[in-house]
Motif scaffolding. Structure first.
Motif, PDB file in Angstrom:
ATOM      1  N   ALA A   1       1.000  -1.136  -0.054  1.00 60.55           N
ATOM      2  CA  ALA A   1      -0.004  -0.182  -0.025  1.00 60.55           C
ATOM      3  C   ALA A   1       0.892   1.262   0.046  1.00 60.55           C
ATOM      4  O   ALA A   1       0.488   2.223  -0.646  1.00 60.55           O
ATOM      5  CB  ALA A   1      -0.954  -0.151   1.303  1.00 60.55           C
ATOM      6  N   ALA A   2       1.911   1.069   0.789  1.00 57.38           N
ATOM      7  CA  ALA A   2       2.640   2.554   0.737  1.00 57.38           C
ATOM      8  C   ALA A   2       3.504   2.723  -0.515  1.00 57.38           C
ATOM      9  O   ALA A   2       3.648   3.805  -0.876  1.00 57.38           O
ATOM     10  CB  ALA A   2       3.984   2.194   1.981  1.00 57.38           C
ATOM     11  N   ALA A   3       3.967   1.481  -1.122  1.00 53.08           N
ATOM     12  CA  ALA A   3       4.612   1.631  -2.387  1.00 53.08           C
ATOM     13  C   ALA A   3       3.498   2.163  -3.487  1.00 53.08           C
ATOM     14  O   ALA A   3       4.026   2.964  -4.414  1.00 53.08           O
ATOM     15  CB  ALA A   3       5.140   0.134  -2.775  1.00 53.08           C
ATOM     16  N   GLU A   4       2.308   1.619  -3.525  1.00 53.76           N
ATOM     17  CA  GLU A   4       1.385   2.223  -4.552  1.00 53.76           C
ATOM     18  C   GLU A   4       1.083   3.593  -4.005  1.00 53.76           C
ATOM     19  O   GLU A   4       1.127   4.277  -5.136  1.00 53.76           O
ATOM     20  CB  GLU A   4       0.107   1.416  -4.195  1.00 53.76           C
ATOM     21  N   THR A   5       1.108   4.147  -3.075  1.00 60.21           N
ATOM     22  CA  THR A   5       0.566   5.547  -2.530  1.00 60.21           C
ATOM     23  C   THR A   5       1.976   6.250  -3.332  1.00 60.21           C
ATOM     24  O   THR A   5       1.677   7.267  -3.889  1.00 60.21           O
ATOM     25  CB  THR A   5       0.524   5.731  -1.306  1.00 60.21           C
ATOM     26  N   LEU A   6       2.947   5.784  -2.891  1.00 59.06           N
ATOM     27  CA  LEU A   6       4.126   6.680  -3.487  1.00 59.06           C
ATOM     28  C   LEU A   6       4.413   6.693  -4.854  1.00 59.06           C
ATOM     29  O   LEU A   6       4.590   7.662  -5.266  1.00 59.06           O
ATOM     30  CB  LEU A   6       5.518   6.096  -2.682  1.00 59.06           C
TER      31      LEU A   6
ATOM     32  N   ALA B   1      16.663   8.119  -3.901  1.00 60.49           N
ATOM     33  CA  ALA B   1      16.092   8.917  -5.050  1.00 60.49           C
ATOM     34  C   ALA B   1      15.318   9.838  -4.735  1.00 60.49           C
ATOM     35  O   ALA B   1      15.352  11.013  -5.415  1.00 60.49           O
ATOM     36  CB  ALA B   1      15.520   7.799  -6.174  1.00 60.49           C
ATOM     37  N   LEU B   2      14.616   9.789  -3.519  1.00 59.01           N
ATOM     38  CA  LEU B   2      13.377  10.558  -3.424  1.00 59.01           C
ATOM     39  C   LEU B   2      13.427  11.565  -1.891  1.00 59.01           C
ATOM     40  O   LEU B   2      12.450  12.365  -1.747  1.00 59.01           O
ATOM     41  CB  LEU B   2      11.853  10.137  -3.658  1.00 59.01           C
ATOM     42  N   ARG B   3      14.562  11.277  -1.169  1.00 61.42           N
ATOM     43  CA  ARG B   3      14.633  11.862  -0.014  1.00 61.42           C
ATOM     44  C   ARG B   3      14.467  13.334   0.172  1.00 61.42           C
ATOM     45  O   ARG B   3      14.134  14.062   1.147  1.00 61.42           O
ATOM     46  CB  ARG B   3      15.710  11.098   0.911  1.00 61.42           C
ATOM     47  N   THR B   4      15.072  13.918  -1.075  1.00 65.39           N
ATOM     48  CA  THR B   4      15.212  15.436  -0.809  1.00 65.39           C
ATOM     49  C   THR B   4      13.931  15.953  -1.543  1.00 65.39           C
ATOM     50  O   THR B   4      13.612  17.328  -1.485  1.00 65.39           O
ATOM     51  CB  THR B   4      16.311  15.986  -1.589  1.00 65.39           C
ATOM     52  N   VAL B   5      12.812  15.290  -2.072  1.00 70.98           N
ATOM     53  CA  VAL B   5      11.590  15.930  -2.468  1.00 70.98           C
ATOM     54  C   VAL B   5      10.690  16.195  -1.618  1.00 70.98           C
ATOM     55  O   VAL B   5       9.865  15.143  -0.991  1.00 70.98           O
ATOM     56  CB  VAL B   5      11.173  14.732  -3.640  1.00 70.98           C
ATOM     57  N   ALA B   6      10.732  17.441  -1.036  1.00 74.26           N
ATOM     58  CA  ALA B   6       9.814  17.503   0.196  1.00 74.26           C
ATOM     59  C   ALA B   6       8.254  17.148   0.170  1.00 74.26           C
ATOM     60  O   ALA B   6       7.637  16.731   0.992  1.00 74.26           O
ATOM     61  CB  ALA B   6       9.770  19.208   0.599  1.00 74.26           C
ATOM     62  N   VAL B   7       7.665  17.362  -1.269  1.00 75.93           N
ATOM     63  CA  VAL B   7       6.357  16.947  -1.344  1.00 75.93           C
ATOM     64  C   VAL B   7       6.205  15.624  -1.317  1.00 75.93           C
ATOM     65  O   VAL B   7       4.839  14.982  -1.020  1.00 75.93           O
ATOM     66  CB  VAL B   7       5.459  17.644  -2.611  1.00 75.93           C
ATOM     67  N   LEU B   8       7.208  14.563  -1.088  1.00 73.22           N
ATOM     68  CA  LEU B   8       7.164  13.232  -1.134  1.00 73.22           C
ATOM     69  C   LEU B   8       7.530  12.761   0.177  1.00 73.22           C
ATOM     70  O   LEU B   8       7.553  11.524   0.440  1.00 73.22           O
ATOM     71  CB  LEU B   8       7.910  12.579  -2.371  1.00 73.22           C
ATOM     72  N   ALA B   9       7.994  13.561   0.810  1.00 76.69           N
ATOM     73  CA  ALA B   9       8.636  13.224   2.223  1.00 76.69           C
ATOM     74  C   ALA B   9       7.727  12.330   2.924  1.00 76.69           C
ATOM     75  O   ALA B   9       8.463  10.947   3.668  1.00 76.69           O
ATOM     76  CB  ALA B   9       9.329  14.417   3.020  1.00 76.69           C
TER      77      ALA B   9
ATOM     78  N   ALA C   1       5.271  10.336   2.399  1.00 80.07           N
ATOM     79  CA  ALA C   1       4.941   9.089   1.591  1.00 80.07           C
ATOM     80  C   ALA C   1       6.277   8.175   1.781  1.00 80.07           C
ATOM     81  O   ALA C   1       6.210   7.061   1.872  1.00 80.07           O
ATOM     82  CB  ALA C   1       4.794   9.170   0.202  1.00 80.07           C
ATOM     83  N   VAL C   2       7.589   8.605   1.378  1.00 84.22           N
ATOM     84  CA  VAL C   2       8.704   8.177   1.634  1.00 84.22           C
ATOM     85  C   VAL C   2       8.961   7.573   3.013  1.00 84.22           C
ATOM     86  O   VAL C   2       9.324   6.292   3.200  1.00 84.22           O
ATOM     87  CB  VAL C   2       9.853   9.020   1.261  1.00 84.22           C
ATOM     88  N   SER C   3       8.515   8.519   4.068  1.00 82.57           N
ATOM     89  CA  SER C   3       8.826   7.902   5.373  1.00 82.57           C
ATOM     90  C   SER C   3       7.775   6.992   5.879  1.00 82.57           C
ATOM     91  O   SER C   3       8.208   6.045   6.349  1.00 82.57           O
ATOM     92  CB  SER C   3       8.548   9.077   6.517  1.00 82.57           C
ATOM     93  N   GLY C   4       6.594   6.808   5.162  1.00 84.24           N
ATOM     94  CA  GLY C   4       5.680   5.711   5.183  1.00 84.24           C
ATOM     95  C   GLY C   4       6.109   4.563   4.791  1.00 84.24           C
ATOM     96  O   GLY C   4       5.761   3.401   5.104  1.00 84.24           O
TER      97      GLY C   4
END
Length: 152
Positions: free
Chosen positions: A68-73, A127-135, A137-140
């Motif tokens: 679910a977390a991967a699909e959301t991200l 790859a995505l840790r610095t993309v604030a709007v995805l932070a 979702a990455v943490s999830g």
């Protein structure tokens, strides 16, 4: 110097289930002193929020939570790339999308393997840790993998 009211506040109420008058008694959980919190707060592994007599429903655990977390991200990444193509470099977006696809494939197996999942989650995080709007979702995704890795 103490006043008469302090002595009154310090008296025991006589009820073992209640704090003494004027006391601040925390029976566990989160205590915030000196500020205001609006809304529920929970902390620690397995923490839940209880409002009244109802506990918040626990989220999915295991491969389905990671899936679910991967699909959301993956959905959030696709939307971000469509709306703001310059928000993520092409190379980072392609690496993250391929790793997310790999996570989805691995979590569809009867017995997902921890090693491939760990590497793919690491690729997404890098790859995505610095993309604030995805932070969030990455943490999830990281949290779902951490919960799953204890079960594998």
């Amino acid at each position: 110097m103490a006043n008469a009211g302090d002595a009154e506040d310090a008296k025991d109420t006589g009820d073992a289930n209640q704090p003494p008058a004027g006391a601040n008694w925390n029976t566990g959980g989160v205590q915030v002193v000196g500020s205001t919190v609006h809304g529920p707060v929970a902390g620690g592994q397995g923490a839940t929020v209880r409002i009244g007599a109802d506990a918040a429903a626990a989220g999915p655990v295991g491969p389905e939570a990671l899936r679910a977390a991967a699909e959301t991200l993956r959905t959030a990444l696709a939307r971000l790339r469509a709306e703001r193509p310059d928000a993520v470099t092409d190379a980072d977006a392609e690496d993250a999308d391929a790793a997310l696809a790999g996570i989805l494939a691995e979590t569809a197996l009867d017995e997902p393997r921890e090693g491939p999942l760990r590497r793919r989650v690491g690729t997404v995080v890098d790859a995505l840790r610095t993309v604030a709007v995805l932070a969030a979702a990455v943490s999830g995704l990281e949290a779902a993998f951490a919960a799953l890795s204890g079960q594998l």
